[in-house]
Design a protein around this motif. Sequence first.
Motif, PDB file in Angstrom:
ATOM      1  N   ALA A 152       0.826  -1.202   0.000  1.00  0.00           N
ATOM      2  CA  ALA A 152       0.000   0.000   0.000  1.00  0.00           C
ATOM      3  C   ALA A 152       0.867   1.262   0.000  1.00  0.00           C
ATOM      4  N   GLN A 153       1.998   1.234   0.698  1.00  0.00           N
ATOM      5  CA  GLN A 153       2.897   2.392   0.709  1.00  0.00           C
ATOM      6  C   GLN A 153       3.516   2.602  -0.667  1.00  0.00           C
ATOM      7  N   GLU A 154       3.861   1.498  -1.355  1.00  0.00           N
ATOM      8  CA  GLU A 154       4.389   1.613  -2.723  1.00  0.00           C
ATOM      9  C   GLU A 154       3.364   2.275  -3.637  1.00  0.00           C
ATOM     10  N   VAL A 155       2.121   1.827  -3.532  1.00  0.00           N
ATOM     11  CA  VAL A 155       1.053   2.384  -4.373  1.00  0.00           C
ATOM     12  C   VAL A 155       0.808   3.843  -4.022  1.00  0.00           C
ATOM     13  N   LEU A 156       0.783   4.161  -2.728  1.00  0.00           N
ATOM     14  CA  LEU A 156       0.565   5.546  -2.301  1.00  0.00           C
ATOM     15  C   LEU A 156       1.681   6.450  -2.816  1.00  0.00           C
ATOM     16  N   ASP A 157       2.924   5.968  -2.774  1.00  0.00           N
ATOM     17  CA  ASP A 157       4.049   6.760  -3.292  1.00  0.00           C
ATOM     18  C   ASP A 157       3.915   7.009  -4.792  1.00  0.00           C
ATOM     19  N   ILE A 158       3.507   5.974  -5.532  1.00  0.00           N
ATOM     20  CA  ILE A 158       3.331   6.122  -6.980  1.00  0.00           C
ATOM     21  C   ILE A 158       2.228   7.135  -7.289  1.00  0.00           C
ATOM     22  N   LEU A 159       1.092   6.999  -6.614  1.00  0.00           N
ATOM     23  CA  LEU A 159      -0.038   7.893  -6.872  1.00  0.00           C
ATOM     24  C   LEU A 159       0.269   9.321  -6.438  1.00  0.00           C
ATOM     25  N   SER A 160       1.032   9.483  -5.351  1.00  0.00           N
ATOM     26  CA  SER A 160       1.408  10.827  -4.911  1.00  0.00           C
ATOM     27  C   SER A 160       2.399  11.456  -5.881  1.00  0.00           C
ATOM     28  N   GLU A 161       3.342  10.644  -6.366  1.00  0.00           N
ATOM     29  CA  GLU A 161       4.330  11.144  -7.311  1.00  0.00           C
ATOM     30  C   GLU A 161       3.672  11.594  -8.615  1.00  0.00           C
ATOM     31  N   LYS A 162       2.702  10.821  -9.080  1.00  0.00           N
ATOM     32  CA  LYS A 162       1.980  11.163 -10.309  1.00  0.00           C
ATOM     33  C   LYS A 162       0.920  12.234 -10.075  1.00  0.00           C
ATOM     34  N   ARG A 163       0.717  12.615  -8.826  1.00  0.00           N
ATOM     35  CA  ARG A 163      -0.274  13.633  -8.441  1.00  0.00           C
ATOM     36  C   ARG A 163      -1.677  13.222  -8.896  1.00  0.00           C
ATOM     37  N   ILE A 164      -2.025  11.966  -8.608  1.00  0.00           N
ATOM     38  CA  ILE A 164      -3.331  11.433  -8.973  1.00  0.00           C
ATOM     39  C   ILE A 164      -4.272  11.398  -7.782  1.00  0.00           C
ATOM     40  N   LEU A 165      -3.747  11.045  -6.621  1.00  0.00           N
ATOM     41  CA  LEU A 165      -4.572  10.857  -5.426  1.00  0.00           C
ATOM     42  C   LEU A 165      -4.870  12.190  -4.755  1.00  0.00           C
ATOM     43  N   THR A 166      -6.140  12.437  -4.464  1.00  0.00           N
ATOM     44  CA  THR A 166      -6.564  13.644  -3.758  1.00  0.00           C
ATOM     45  C   THR A 166      -7.094  13.255  -2.382  1.00  0.00           C
ATOM     46  N   PRO A 167      -7.258  14.204  -1.482  1.00  0.00           N
ATOM     47  CA  PRO A 167      -7.788  13.871  -0.154  1.00  0.00           C
ATOM     48  C   PRO A 167      -9.158  13.189  -0.202  1.00  0.00           C
ATOM     49  N   CYS A 168      -9.996  13.519  -1.165  1.00  0.00           N
ATOM     50  CA  CYS A 168     -11.308  12.874  -1.234  1.00  0.00           C
ATOM     51  C   CYS A 168     -11.224  11.453  -1.789  1.00  0.00           C
ATOM     52  N   ASP A 169     -10.061  11.034  -2.289  1.00  0.00           N
ATOM     53  CA  ASP A 169      -9.864   9.666  -2.765  1.00  0.00           C
ATOM     54  C   ASP A 169      -9.392   8.726  -1.667  1.00  0.00           C
TER      55      ASP A 169
END
Length: 154
Positions: free
Chosen positions: A50-67
């Motif tokens: 989950a941390q790997e996925v969170l890092d990828i999504l944060s790096e790509k600026r895809i994940l927002t607080p409402c996600d």
Amino acid sequence: MGVRGPKPAPAKIKALKGKSHKKKRETLYIEPSSGLSLPKDLPEKVRVRAQEVLDILSEKRILTPCDLAAFARYCEHLELAHEAKETLDTDGLIVRDERGLARKHPAAQIFRDNSLAALRFEEQFGLTPSSRERLSSPEDRKDDEYGVFRSSTG
């Protein structure tokens, strides 16, 4: 048999889309943030993925607080699939029922269901090869010369 056709869109989404291509109004966009964290109650084995996925999504600026709620559900599905996989590894795929007949282990269905649910979340977050092709980040939209041209002539 299910309901046919696309799911109806909420009225606010319809209003944002407009009736034709030229009548579109401003788009609904939430700025992604980088200070997002994992749900606190994840087991360590799932926390690594989950941390790997969170890092990828944060790096790509895809994940927002409402996600984060959807991401937490994704993590729960990962956890359940992992637990079912561990059960299958210890017990095997085939178990004997009360009559002594060989049956599929119930954990196999739990693993299958949660793996498919996690895959659906991965597709929504752009974590599969085909979904990455359809997903565009804010940086991609800024570099899109044709998009800039179309919005300026609009």
